[in-house]
Design an enzyme around this catalytic site. Structure first.
Site, PDB file in Angstrom:
ATOM      1  N   LEU A 575       3.155   9.524   6.003  1.00  0.00           N
ATOM      2  CA  LEU A 575       2.610   8.652   4.959  1.00  0.00           C
ATOM      3  C   LEU A 575       2.783   7.186   5.317  1.00  0.00           C
ATOM      4  O   LEU A 575       1.891   6.378   5.157  1.00  0.00           O
ATOM      5  CB  LEU A 575       3.318   8.925   3.616  1.00  0.00           C
ATOM      6  CG  LEU A 575       3.077  10.276   2.961  1.00  0.00           C
ATOM      7  CD1 LEU A 575       3.975  10.420   1.747  1.00  0.00           C
ATOM      8  CD2 LEU A 575       1.620  10.409   2.546  1.00  0.00           C
ATOM      9  N   SER A 576       3.981   6.817   5.771  1.00  0.00           N
ATOM     10  CA  SER A 576       4.207   5.420   6.129  1.00  0.00           C
ATOM     11  C   SER A 576       5.442   5.304   7.010  1.00  0.00           C
ATOM     12  O   SER A 576       6.232   6.227   7.140  1.00  0.00           O
ATOM     13  CB  SER A 576       4.372   4.564   4.880  1.00  0.00           C
ATOM     14  OG  SER A 576       5.524   4.959   4.178  1.00  0.00           O
ATOM     15  N   GLY A 578       8.699   2.793   7.744  1.00  0.00           N
ATOM     16  CA  GLY A 578       9.496   1.673   7.258  1.00  0.00           C
ATOM     17  C   GLY A 578      10.501   1.227   8.302  1.00  0.00           C
ATOM     18  O   GLY A 578      10.530   1.774   9.407  1.00  0.00           O
ATOM     19  N   THR A 579      11.301   0.257   7.935  1.00  0.00           N
ATOM     20  CA  THR A 579      12.285  -0.269   8.879  1.00  0.00           C
ATOM     21  C   THR A 579      13.300   0.797   9.267  1.00  0.00           C
ATOM     22  O   THR A 579      13.719   0.893  10.407  1.00  0.00           O
ATOM     23  CB  THR A 579      13.045  -1.443   8.245  1.00  0.00           C
ATOM     24  OG1 THR A 579      12.096  -2.322   7.669  1.00  0.00           O
ATOM     25  CG2 THR A 579      13.848  -2.196   9.286  1.00  0.00           C
ATOM     26  N   PHE A 580      13.695   1.593   8.297  1.00  0.00           N
ATOM     27  CA  PHE A 580      14.780   2.529   8.542  1.00  0.00           C
ATOM     28  C   PHE A 580      14.340   3.983   8.542  1.00  0.00           C
ATOM     29  O   PHE A 580      15.128   4.861   8.833  1.00  0.00           O
ATOM     30  CB  PHE A 580      15.873   2.350   7.498  1.00  0.00           C
ATOM     31  CG  PHE A 580      16.514   1.013   7.537  1.00  0.00           C
ATOM     32  CD1 PHE A 580      17.380   0.680   8.564  1.00  0.00           C
ATOM     33  CD2 PHE A 580      16.243   0.065   6.569  1.00  0.00           C
ATOM     34  CE1 PHE A 580      17.974  -0.562   8.621  1.00  0.00           C
ATOM     35  CE2 PHE A 580      16.844  -1.183   6.617  1.00  0.00           C
ATOM     36  CZ  PHE A 580      17.696  -1.495   7.651  1.00  0.00           C
ATOM     37  N   SER A 581      13.123   4.232   8.130  1.00  0.00           N
ATOM     38  CA  SER A 581      12.731   5.625   8.020  1.00  0.00           C
ATOM     39  C   SER A 581      11.231   5.799   8.158  1.00  0.00           C
ATOM     40  O   SER A 581      10.467   4.851   8.010  1.00  0.00           O
ATOM     41  CB  SER A 581      13.193   6.194   6.677  1.00  0.00           C
ATOM     42  OG  SER A 581      12.645   5.440   5.623  1.00  0.00           O
ATOM     43  N   ASP A 694      16.593  -3.575   2.433  1.00  0.00           N
ATOM     44  CA  ASP A 694      15.219  -3.696   2.908  1.00  0.00           C
ATOM     45  C   ASP A 694      14.230  -3.716   1.743  1.00  0.00           C
ATOM     46  O   ASP A 694      13.447  -2.792   1.567  1.00  0.00           O
ATOM     47  CB  ASP A 694      14.923  -2.524   3.864  1.00  0.00           C
ATOM     48  CG  ASP A 694      13.584  -2.674   4.568  1.00  0.00           C
ATOM     49  OD1 ASP A 694      13.038  -3.792   4.588  1.00  0.00           O
ATOM     50  OD2 ASP A 694      13.077  -1.663   5.085  1.00  0.00           O
TER      51      ASP A 694
END
Ligand SMILES: *[C@@H]1O[C@H](CO)[C@@H](O)[C@H](O)[C@H]1NC(C)=O
Ligand SMILES: *[C@@H]1O[C@H](CO)[C@@H](O)[C@H](O)[C@H]1NC(C)=O
Ligand SMILES: *[C@@H]1O[C@H](CO)[C@@H](O)[C@H](O)[C@H]1NC(C)=O
Ligand SMILES: *[C@@H]1O[C@H](CO)[C@@H](O)[C@H](O)[C@H]1NC(C)=O
Ligand SMILES: *[C@@H]1O[C@H](CO)[C@@H](O)[C@H](O)[C@H]1NC(C)=O
Ligand SMILES: *[C@@H]1O[C@H](CO)[C@@H](O)[C@H](O)[C@H]1NC(C)=O
Ligand SMILES: *[C@@H]1O[C@H](CO)[C@@H](O)[C@H](O)[C@H]1NC(C)=O
Ligand SMILES: *[C@@H]1O[C@H](CO)[C@@H](O)[C@H](O)[C@H]1NC(C)=O
Ligand SMILES: *[C@@H]1O[C@H](CO)[C@@H](O)[C@H](O)[C@H]1NC(C)=O
Ligand SMILES: *[C@@H]1O[C@H](CO)[C@@H](O)[C@H](O)[C@H]1NC(C)=O
Ligand SMILES: *[C@@H]1O[C@H](CO)[C@@H](O)[C@H](O)[C@H]1NC(C)=O
Ligand SMILES: *[C@@H]1O[C@H](CO)[C@@H](O)[C@H](O)[C@H]1NC(C)=O
Length: 848
Positions: A575-576, A578-581, A694
């Protein structure tokens, strides 16, 4: 502006954990009543006689005397007045026993009141982050015999460091950074045998570093960066055996590094960049086995990098740019498994790039620009699979570009300009999936520029002055080779913009891995790339689930751990990022749909403390606030951590704001409601002492009623740097949302969260992305909005006109919200309102 007069005051005693000890004639209650009158604390009801029920007051649980006040928290009480001389009147309040006084992060002005010295039993005094002016009074030496912690940082104090500080024999912490202090560092500080931390950076201190300072046997951290210090680094430095961090960059120091540096076996960080140091880089550094960062950039060091540095197995960053070093690229250092940054740029290195360049190291930054490096780029460069930045410009490199560079799928920036490279630009470079910036200019390349979006999106100057390149972005057509650019490449983020935004702070403290983390945004899950191929074949194989749990009783039947794990192996479920996941959608056989966050394995401590992690996640699942996204379970398989959440088809706030297909629900009142909701979620987090790592519109999810849920909270808890669970790469966040101070404080703070929230609020108001090339070079959304008046633009030109022109009422509310966003994004952290105040201010908008 009424909120500027908000004070938050913490009055704690230290005696047994946090006690305010008042044993003189006045009772605790009388004392509290006096404080209430002094600060006009309306929340302390006059009608209630039991002061133990007042907000912020907690009394001893010891039943034999349950009216003793144990702690007193006066933060966020909307107290009146911003004049610290008020505090001096506390002397009449009989706080003679007070041991701990924390008035930091307020708006106190004026000078430090001399009456504070009446608090003779004070062990800790914290006046940092206020607007205190004038000199540190000499009179304070009267009291303060027991002072252990004295924190005065981020004020407007001037004059010199008073000599009496040297008389505080119990002092363990002394900070006065970010003031206007002048004069010398007193020799007398050397008698502070208990001092562990001395931080005086960003002042205007002169003179030399006193030799005596290093007589402080317990000193662990010495920070004198950004002053006007002159003279030599004293040889006595070697006496200070417990020093682990020495930061003396950005001064005018001269001479060499004393060989005695090798006597400091615990040395971990050594930063002396931007001075006028000279001589050879001493091999004695190699006697410091824990050395992690060595920054000697922008000095006058000559000679070569000592071969013995190969012994530094913990070295992560070696930064020696801007000196007059020569010789081969030090191959011994490349053996270090931990080396992530090697910056040799702007020197006279005249060897070749060794084939062993990435045999063992995990290099992320290889910066060799502006040297005299000869020979070819070795094919082995393809072994540097972790590389984020490769700068080889301004050398004498010859031969072709090895196609193996295409294996560097994490590479963000590649610069080979100003060399003598020839041949074609290999088509294999299309494997550099993260690439944002390239420069091939001023070489001898010919043939067509491969049809690869990052190339075609580059300015044509990146390809100019070559022998015979053709195709886009050059205006030279290749005839039959003609390639048409552009499909779905949406990269609006300019690497230059991003670097300019974060770069300014880095000049102050060349920090260890701040930048690394910023680039992590682009980093794929470790192994994911390597595995992709394999996954396609063995997707039918069952993943080995190590552990898993669903915290919500009635859902446990509906969740299938194996199906969860398998869902994260399919690219189409993504889906997307992110910085950490990385977030995946997972359809359960039961029909339930989950959103699954796969943590990036960048912080191994999470995995090393698995049971602690599980406990934290479970605790978070109980954290109850309607604007927070709570985990409903987790799955561990192999070395991968998956966090389970409900799936919300409305997607993220970012999509809502920036994806035109979601515009149906988009009206100002719903946007304001979202802004309030996000603020409430964050205010709640702060109230339970969680700082988010974040905050971004991409980490806010909208439920079916478009109610916002702040996500990625787990990360903040699992990687909380202040708890030491994260590695030294403590600072993080997403591009455009990172407060300017993070770059040099390396601390994630509540005011930092307020800044990031301010960016989200600006996004809501303007519908602009936080970073966009359209703002101009080095300008992000915050800067663009803050500089609108200078460009002669009215606030109305900043707001999303599709909403602000609908009605007068909407326009007025948007302007009011804009004011709040401007406050939140103030560059001075202390000037930003607290999250709780932001909620109140936003709520006022709808009520007026
Ligand atoms: C407290 O006392 C004031 C008058 O002194 C009164 O107006 C108010 O209603 C009282 N509040 C409560 C909760 O009793
Ligand atoms: C409770 O307080 C009394 C008197 O102040 C003291 O003697 C006793 O040790 C305390 N008990 C505890 C459990 O702190
Ligand atoms: C309880 O506290 C009061 C003051 O608040 C003090 O006068 C009294 O002696 C204390 N009692 C005990 C048992 O400590
Ligand atoms: C602070 O308060 C004192 C007395 O209340 C007053 O004399 C002084 O001018 C004030 N200072 C500032 C900076 O407001
Ligand atoms: C103020 O300083 C004290 C003593 O060093 C420290 O314990 C406290 O956490 C500081 N307060 C804040 C808000 O950082
Ligand atoms: C310190 O600052 C105060 C107020 O800004 C000013 O009046 C004073 O002259 C300054 N003193 C020194 C020593 O710079
Ligand atoms: C420091 O202490 C010494 C001896 O106790 C005393 O003579 C001296 O005046 C003190 N210095 C200051 C600046 O307070
Ligand atoms: C300290 O460093 C000097 C210079 O390298 C060396 O000669 C000396 O032996 C060292 N002393 C100790 C105690 O290690
Ligand atoms: C190096 O660091 C480790 C871990 O922090 C520590 O245990 C060790 O004592 C340090 N070594 C030296 C020589 O200080
Ligand atoms: C740097 O130090 C040298 C002597 O080591 C001196 O000649 C030169 O002027 C200094 N440069 C600056 C900018 O201070
Ligand atoms: C590199 O430069 C040094 C110093 O100018 C010189 O002595 C050496 O011969 C050079 N090495 C090569 C390989 O050119
Ligand atoms: C390093 O690169 C070379 C040439 O591409 C390759 O043959 C070798 O297997 C690589 N070594 C490792 C450890 O990946």
């Amino acid at each position: 502006m009424p909120f500027l007069s908000f004070l938050s005051i913490f009055l704690f005693g230290l005696l047994s954990s946090s006690q305010l000890v008042i044993t003189q004639e006045l009772s605790d209650q009388e004392t509290l009543i006096a404080i209430r009158e002094e600060f006009k604390i309306s929340a302390w009801s006059v009608n209630t006689s039991d002061h133990c029920t007042w907000p912020g007051v907690s009394c001893s649980s010891n039943s034999s005397n349950n009216s003793m006040v144990e702690s007193l928290d006066l933060s966020n009480h909307a107290l009146q007045g911003n004049n610290i001389t008020l505090i001096s009147q506390l002397k009449s309040l009989n706080l003679i026993e007070l041991e701990f006084l924390d008035l930091s992060f307020n708006n106190f002005g004026g000078s430090i009141p001399v009456e504070l010295s009446k608090l003779e039993n004070l062990r800790a005094l914290n006046l940092s982050n206020n607007f205190l002016m004038g000199v540190i009074p000499d009179e304070l030496d009267q009291g303060f015999k027991n002072l252990q912690d004295l924190q005065l940082f981020t004020n407007r104090l001037n004059g010199s460091i008073p000599l009496w500080v040297g008389n505080l024999t119990n002092l363990r912490v002394f900070t006065a950074y970010e003031n206007d202090l002048t004069g010398f560092i007193p020799d007398k500080l050397g008698s502070l045998t208990e001092l562990k931390l001395l931080n005086l950076h960003s002042n205007q201190l002169e003179g030399s570093i006193p030799e005596s300072i290093f007589a402080m046997e317990k000193l662990e951290s010495l920070v004198l960066t950004q002053n006007r210090l002159t003279g030599y680094i004293p040889r006595s430095i070697g006496k200070c055996k417990s020093l682990s961090s020495i930061r003396i960059g950005n001064n005018n120091l001269i001479g060499g590094i004393p060989k005695e540096i090798g006597n400091i076996s615990s040395l971990t960080y050594f930063e002396a960049n931007n001075n006028n140091l000279s001589g050879e880089i001493v091999m004695e550094f190699s006697k410091c086995p824990n050395l992690t960062l060595l920054n000697l950039a922008s000095n006058g060091f000559s000679g070569t990098v000592p071969f013995e540095f190969g012994l530094l197995s913990n070295l992560q960053e070696l930064i020696v740019s801007g000196n007059i070093l020569f010789g081969e690229i030090p191959t011994s250092i490349l053996k270090g498994k931990n080396l992530s940054k090697l910056d040799l740029s702007n020197n006279r290195f005249n060897g070749t790039i060794p084939q062993s360049i990435c045999n063992t190291s995990r290099l992320q930054f290889l910066l060799l620009s502006h040297n005299a490096i000869r020979g070819q780029i070795p094919h082995e460069i393809g072994n540097c699979t972790k590389l984020l930045e490769l700068q080889l410009d301004g050398n004498y490199l010859t031969g072709n570009i090895p196609p193996e560079i295409g294996k560097l799928d994490k590479l963000v920036s590649l610069d080979v300009s100003n060399n003598q490279l020839s041949g074609n630009i290999p088509v294999a470079l299309k494997g550099m999936l993260s690439l944002i910036e390239v420069d091939f200019s001023n070489n001898r390349f010919n043939g067509p520029i491969p049809s690869f979006i990052p190339f075609q999106k580059s300015p044509n100057s990146s390809f100019l002055r070559n022998k015979g390149l053709c195709g886009e972005p050059l205006s030279v057509s290749c005839g039959v080779f003609s390639n048409s650019g552009g499909n779905s490449y949406h990269h609006k983020v300019s690497y230059r913009v991003v670097l300019a935004v974060i770069g300014s702070g880095l000049a102050v403290f060349a920090s260890v891995t701040v930048v690394v983390l910023l680039f992590m945004m682009r980093e794929r899950q470790e192994k994911a790339a390597a595995k992709d191929a394999g996954d396609k074949e063995d997707i039918s194989d069952s993943p080995v689930i190590l552990a898993g749990n669903v915290f919500v009783e009635n859902l446990s039947q509906a969740v299938d751990f194996e199906a969860v794990a398998k869902a994260t192996m399919k690219e189409s479920n993504k889906l997307s990022v992110g910085t950490f996941s990385i977030i995946y959608k997972a359809d359960m056989p039961s029909g339930m749909v989950l959103s699954v966050r796969k943590l990036r394995s960048m912080d191994k401590t999470v995995l090393n403390h698995r049971s602690k992690m599980i406990r934290e996640v479970e605790k978070l699942s109980k954290l109850c606030h309607e604007n927070l996204m709570r985990p409903i379970g987790f799955v561990l398989f192999e070395d991968i951590v998956l966090l389970l959440h409900h799936y919300f088809p409305n997607g993220t706030l970012s999509r809502f704001l920036h994806d035109d297909s979601t515009k149906k629900q988009d009206q100002w009142p719903s946007r304001l409601a979202i802004a309030v909701g996000v603020a409430e979620g964050l205010a709640f987090l702060h109230s339970v002492a969680i700082i988010h790592l974040d905050i971004s519109s991409g980490n806010v999810v909208l439920d079916s009623d478009f109610k916002p849920l702040v996500g990625e909270v787990e990360i903040s808890k699992l990687l909380d740097p202040s708890r030491g669970t994260a590695s030294i790469s403590a600072v993080a966040g997403s591009f455009g949302y990172i407060p300017p101070e993070y770059a040099y404080t390396m601390q994630v703070t509540a005011p930092g969260n307020v800044y990031s929230y301010g960016v989200v609020l600006l996004e809501i108001l303007t519908s602009q992305l936080p970073v966009d090339e359209a703002f101009g070079e080095g300008i992000d959304l915050v800067k663009w909005v803050h500089t609108a008046p200078m460009r002669g633009e009215t606030p109305e030109q900043i707001l999303d006109a599709r909403l602000s022109t609908v009605s007068f009422a909407w326009r007025k509310e948007m302007l009011a919200a804009l004011k709040i966003a401007l406050l939140c994004t103030d560059s001075t952290p202390a000037k930003r309102p607290k999250m709780k105040t932001v909620v109140e201010m936003l709520r006022e908008i709808t009520q007026t």
